[in-house]
Design an enzyme around this catalytic site. Sequence first.
Site: not given
Length: 290
Positions: A9-10, A55-56, A120, A124
């Site tokens: 991921g980023q 994370a999703y 989402y 979170k």
Amino acid sequence: MILVFGRTGQLARALARAAPAAVCLDRAAADLAHPEACAAAIAAHRPAAVINAAAYTAVDRAEAEEAQAHRVNADAPAAMARACAGLGVPFVHLSTDYVFGGAGGRPIAPDAPTGPLSAYGRSKLAGERGVRAAGGVHAILRTSWVFSAHGRNFVTTVLRLSEARDALRIVDDQIGGPTPAADLAAACLSVAQRLQDAPALSGTYHYAGRPEVSRKGFAEAIVARSGRKVRVEGIPSAAYPTAAARPLDARLDCSRTEAALGLARPDWRAGLDAVLRELGIGPAREAQRW
Ligand SMILES: NC(=O)C1=CN([C@@H]2O[C@H](COP(=O)(O)OP(=O)(O)OC[C@H]3O[C@@H](n4cnc5c(N)ncnc54)[C@H](O)[C@@H]3O)[C@@H](O)[C@H]2O)C=CC1
């Protein structure tokens, strides 16, 4: 050693770059859909600190996959936080401006009431609660509009679309703080270090780039600084329906982060120029609009 959940991921990529000695676990090594595997990974590595960069993040798809999003974004971080608390090591977790409704009309403080508009955001928010409930040394960093040279993000999307089109229609009624993944990674590492020395700093912090900008303004800066010629037209969010609703005013008040942790907000324009250089796109010398 710092243990990072996430590798592709980023944020995870930026962490690996900034901390080459960190151990970064991809999904094959620790699948967040199996929270017990995450706890086991922490027990096996016995790290000095843990950063959860996985994370999703498929915001719209989460509307149809809320249970899966909840497992990955809530159950897994809670299990990680409990494992860290058991070992007595700090846990740094990432959360989002999407835990807020975003109708407040002013920058949002960390202790402001939440009110997610999407599955989402709910997942979170549940993750934040699970991390706090574990009772260990932790930091929850809420961030917004993360971008980098990698993956699908607003910058790479605008660049891709600007190659194929004459005009881009971008929402102009959503405002927030774009955050370079490289600065976010540095902030996570700094917080992890600070928590080892000062566990009382545990808590929830906001970390987002400045200055605040609309999505359209951000797109205009990307186009200008990359030397693209595409026109950017503003549209209201209502004209661009998505499965998940987004907060309109997602400005995060980062003053507690600056005061308590000494972390200044990054200027996203510098981060954007660095990303464009990394992508070999430029020159980023158009007239500064700010
Ligand atoms: N990208 C953004 O604009 C924002 C991101 N955040 C938060 O920042 C953090 C980092 O986000 P990014 O790096 O941008 O996300 P990303 O989407 O670039 O990376 C997420 C990573 O999680 C991994 N992942 C997803 N499901 C997994 C699973 N079941 N097991 C193991 N790994 C899994 C993916 O493979 C991916 O490498 C996340 O907690 C995200 O919620 C918060 C606000 C805005």
